[in-house]
Design a protein around this motif. Structure first.
Motif, short mmCIF file in Angstrom:
data_model
loop_
_atom_site.label_atom_id
_atom_site.label_comp_id
_atom_site.label_asym_id
_atom_site.label_seq_id
_atom_site.Cartn_x
_atom_site.Cartn_y
_atom_site.Cartn_z
N PHE A 98 -23.87 82.62 62.32
CA PHE A 98 -25.06 82.45 63.16
C PHE A 98 -24.72 81.79 64.49
CE2 PHE A 98 -26.30 82.75 58.77
CZ PHE A 98 -27.31 83.69 58.83
N GLU A 99 -23.45 81.43 64.64
CA GLU A 99 -22.99 80.85 65.91
C GLU A 99 -22.16 81.86 66.69
OE1 GLU A 99 -21.08 77.44 64.26
OE2 GLU A 99 -22.99 76.45 63.80
N GLY A 100 -22.13 83.11 66.17
CA GLY A 100 -21.42 84.18 66.88
C GLY A 100 -19.91 84.04 66.85
N GLY B 187 -34.91 76.21 58.60
CA GLY B 187 -34.28 76.72 59.81
C GLY B 187 -32.81 77.03 59.55
N ALA B 188 -31.94 76.53 60.44
CA ALA B 188 -30.51 76.85 60.35
C ALA B 188 -29.88 76.22 59.11
CB ALA B 188 -29.80 76.38 61.61
N VAL B 189 -28.94 76.94 58.53
CA VAL B 189 -28.18 76.44 57.38
C VAL B 189 -27.17 75.41 57.87
CG1 VAL B 189 -26.54 77.10 55.58
CG2 VAL B 189 -28.47 78.58 56.11
N TYR C 51 -11.02 87.53 47.72
CA TYR C 51 -11.70 87.58 49.02
C TYR C 51 -13.21 87.46 48.81
CZ TYR C 51 -7.37 89.50 51.03
OH TYR C 51 -6.08 89.71 51.44
N VAL C 52 -13.83 86.51 49.49
CA VAL C 52 -15.28 86.31 49.39
C VAL C 52 -15.91 86.70 50.72
CG1 VAL C 52 -17.12 84.60 49.11
CG2 VAL C 52 -15.08 84.48 47.66
N SER C 53 -16.91 87.56 50.65
CA SER C 53 -17.63 88.01 51.84
C SER C 53 -18.80 87.09 52.12
CB SER C 53 -18.14 89.43 51.59
OG SER C 53 -19.06 89.81 52.58
N VAL C 54 -19.00 86.76 53.40
CA VAL C 54 -20.23 86.06 53.81
C VAL C 54 -20.96 86.95 54.80
CG1 VAL C 54 -19.45 83.71 53.35
CG2 VAL C 54 -18.94 84.72 55.56
N ASP C 55 -22.28 87.07 54.62
CA ASP C 55 -23.08 88.03 55.39
C ASP C 55 -24.37 87.38 55.85
OD1 ASP C 55 -21.52 90.64 54.77
OD2 ASP C 55 -21.80 89.70 52.82
N PRO C 56 -24.83 87.72 57.07
CA PRO C 56 -26.06 87.11 57.57
C PRO C 56 -27.27 87.35 56.68
CG PRO C 56 -24.94 88.32 59.32
CD PRO C 56 -24.21 88.62 58.05
N GLY C 57 -27.34 88.52 56.03
CA GLY C 57 -28.49 88.85 55.19
C GLY C 57 -28.67 87.91 54.02
N MET C 58 -27.62 87.13 53.66
CA MET C 58 -27.75 86.18 52.55
C MET C 58 -28.70 85.03 52.90
SD MET C 58 -23.70 85.93 51.66
CE MET C 58 -23.94 84.52 50.59
N ARG C 59 -28.93 84.84 54.19
CA ARG C 59 -29.75 83.70 54.61
C ARG C 59 -31.13 83.72 53.97
NH1 ARG C 59 -32.87 80.66 55.06
NH2 ARG C 59 -33.48 79.17 56.68
N ILE D 93 -33.09 100.64 61.57
CA ILE D 93 -33.20 99.18 61.48
C ILE D 93 -32.35 98.71 60.30
CG2 ILE D 93 -34.76 97.21 61.23
CD1 ILE D 93 -35.31 98.76 63.77
N CYS D 94 -31.20 98.13 60.63
CA CYS D 94 -30.25 97.71 59.60
C CYS D 94 -30.35 96.21 59.33
CB CYS D 94 -28.84 98.09 60.03
SG CYS D 94 -27.59 97.68 58.82
N GLY D 95 -30.52 95.42 60.39
CA GLY D 95 -30.58 93.96 60.23
C GLY D 95 -31.39 93.34 61.35
N GLN D 96 -31.75 92.07 61.17
CA GLN D 96 -32.55 91.36 62.17
C GLN D 96 -32.04 89.92 62.28
OE1 GLN D 96 -35.92 93.00 63.71
NE2 GLN D 96 -34.10 94.26 63.48
N ILE D 97 -30.77 89.78 62.62
CA ILE D 97 -30.14 88.45 62.60
C ILE D 97 -30.82 87.48 63.56
CG2 ILE D 97 -28.33 88.96 64.29
CD1 ILE D 97 -26.41 87.30 62.55
N ALA D 98 -31.47 88.00 64.60
CA ALA D 98 -32.17 87.10 65.55
C ALA D 98 -33.27 86.31 64.86
CB ALA D 98 -32.74 87.92 66.71
N ASP D 99 -33.79 86.85 63.76
CA ASP D 99 -34.96 86.24 63.12
C ASP D 99 -34.67 85.53 61.81
OD1 ASP D 99 -36.30 87.44 65.19
OD2 ASP D 99 -36.98 89.15 64.01
N TYR D 100 -33.42 85.61 61.30
CA TYR D 100 -33.17 85.13 59.95
C TYR D 100 -33.37 83.62 59.80
CZ TYR D 100 -31.13 89.66 58.64
OH TYR D 100 -30.94 90.98 58.37
N ASN D 101 -33.11 82.86 60.86
CA ASN D 101 -33.22 81.41 60.74
C ASN D 101 -34.56 80.86 61.22
OD1 ASN D 101 -30.84 80.53 59.50
ND2 ASN D 101 -29.67 80.78 61.39
N THR D 102 -35.48 81.75 61.63
CA THR D 102 -36.76 81.27 62.12
C THR D 102 -37.76 81.23 60.97
OG1 THR D 102 -37.40 83.52 62.69
CG2 THR D 102 -36.44 82.19 64.44
#
Length: 347
Positions: free
Chosen positions: A327-329, A19-21, A47-55, A249-258
Motif C-alpha cells: 500500500f506504499e507502492g 484504515g491502514a494496516v 514462497y508466501v504471496s501477499v496481495d492487496p485484496g487480502m486487506r 474491473i479487477c481491483g480497487q486498491i485506491a479504496d481498500y484502506n478507506t
C-alpha cells in the motif's frame, strides 16, 4: 551439522485494522510441529504471496460475510508454494512442490483437496503464486475475456507495474494493441516502457491533469481499460473511453484502506452514451480454463514474449511488512516472501 528440530511459527490477526494496516495488526506465535494425520500431507512453506485484496478480509465481518473474514487470533492465509515433507496420501509424495491457500505458518498439515501440484518444468516454482497463479490468470482472463482486447485497439492498464497489471499489459501488447500503463514512480515507468515494451507509461504522481495526460497518450481514445486501482485514476481514464469500450474491473486498491466508499463519477450516463460495457470479475469465474491459460502464459514466457518480475523479500518474519509495503507502492511486479528453501534430499 545442525540436527536441531525445525521450529514452527504462525502469524495471526491480532486486531481488525482501522484504515491502514500496521505491524500491530499481526502477532507471531511459536507453535508445535503439526502431526501428519491419516490422509493428510505435511508441508513446509517456501514462497508466501501477499496481495492487496487480502486487506478486505482483515475487517470485522457482519452476519452476512463473517465467514469470509480472517478471525482474530487465528492464522492469516494466502497463496503459498510449499514442499511436501511427509505424506499419508497416495497422490502426493515427499518432495513434491504444491500450492494452495495455506496459513501463515512455517509448517502445517493439510488435506489433499487443498493442494495443487506445481509443475517445475513450466516455469520457476514461485510463478505458481504470480505469473501462473491468481495474478497472472486474473490478468489473462480480464484482458482477453472481459476486455476482449483486439489487434490495433488502445488499451490502458492502471497499476500497470504490479503483479496483475504487468501481465495484463503484456497480454495486450502480445495481442497487437497499443498499450498505455499507469504507475507511480519513474522506476516503474522505465520498467513499463523499456522492459515490458509498452507504448507509453504515465506517472500519476508527477501528473497534474491525468484526464489530459490520458487524452494525449491515447489520441484515438481508449478501447479497453483494465482497472486495478479505481478512485480518481478510474475517473480520468473513463473520461476518455470510446464507443463500445470494455472496462474490466479487477481491483480497487485506491479504496481498500478507506472506511467509507468514496464518491466518484457516476458512470451510467456515459456507459449509455458510448454503448460501453463495464464488468467486474473474479478469476474463479474461469476456473475450468485455468490449465489452458497456464500453458499459454508459460509458452509466452519460455518464448521470451513475456517477462515477469518478483519483488522477493526474504524471511518469515518479514511477511507483515511485505504486506504493508503493497500500500506504499514499494513493489514492481509480484510481492512474494521467501520463507524456506526447497530440500533436494526430500526428492
Amino acid at each position: 551439522m545442525n540436527h536441531s528440530k525445525p521450529q514452527n511459527q504462525e502469524i495471526v490477526l491480532a486486531k481488525h485494522p482501522e484504515g491502514a494496516v500496521k505491524e500491530d495488526t499481526f502477532k507471531f506465535n511459536d507453535i508445535d510441529m503439526p502431526k501428519c494425520k491419516d490422509g493428510e500431507i505435511l508441508i513446509k512453506s517456501i514462497y508466501v504471496s501477499v496481495d492487496p485484496g487480502m486487506r478486505g478480509f482483515m475487517d470485522k465481518g457482519d452476519s452476512d460475510n463473517a465467514g469470509t473474514k480472517f478471525k482474530l487470533n487465528e492464522p492469516i492465509t494466502s497463496r503459498t508454494v510449499a514442499q511436501v515433507m511427509d505424506s499419508n496420501n497416495a497422490d502426493f509424495k515427499t518432495g513434491d512442490i504444491v500450492h494452495g491457500r495455506f496459513a501463515w505458518q512455517k509448517y502445517q498439515s493439510v488435506s489433499a483437496d487443498e493442494l495443487e501440484k506445481v509443475d517445475p518444468d513450466l516455469a520457476p516454482i514461485s510463478t505458481a503464486v504470480s505469473m501462473l497463479g491468481i495474478p497472472g490468470l486474473a490478468a489473462y482472463f480480464g484482458m482477453l475475456k472481459i476486455g476482449q482486447a483486439k489487434k490495433g485497439e488502445t488499451v490502458v492498464v492502471s497499476g500497470a507495474a504490479g503483479s496483475v497489471g504487468s501481465i495484463a499489459s503484456q497480454v495486450a501488447r502480445i495481442m497487437g494493441c497499443k498499450v498505455v500503463g499507469i504507475a507511480g514512480s519513474a522506476e516503474k515507468i522505465d520498467y513499463l516502457e523499456n522492459d515490458l515494451g509498452l507504448d507509453k507509461g504515465i506517472n500519476y504522481k508527477e501528473t497534474d491533469d491525468m484526464q489530459a495526460a490520458i487524452k494525449e497518450a491515447c489520441p484515438d481514445g481508449v478501447d479497453v481499460f483494465f482497472d486495478n486501482v479505481g478512485g480518481e485514476l478510474f475517473d480520468a481514464v473513463f473520461a476518455n473511453i470510446n464507443e463500445h469500450a470494455r472496462i474490466a474491473i479487477c481491483g480497487q486498491i485506491a479504496d481498500y484502506n478507506t472506511g467509507d466508499a468514496p464518491q466518484g463519477t457516476r458512470p451510467m450516463h456515459t456507459l449509455i452514451k458510448k454503448s460501453a460495457r463495464m464488468e467486474g470479475f473474479v478469476v474463479y469465474d474461469f476456473k475450468d480454463e485455468f490449465d489452458a491459460a497456464k500453458k499459454q502464459i508459460s509458452a509466452w514466457y519460455n518464448d521470451g514474449e513475456m517477462i515477469y518480475k518478483e519483488n522477493l523479500i526474504e524471511g518469515f518474519e518479514n511477511i507483515p511488512s511485505a504486506f504493508i509495503g503493497l500500500f506504499e507502492g514499494d513493489n514492481i511486479g509480484k510481492q512474494i516472501v521467501k520463507v524456506g528453501e526447497v530440500e533436494s534430499n526430500k526428492k
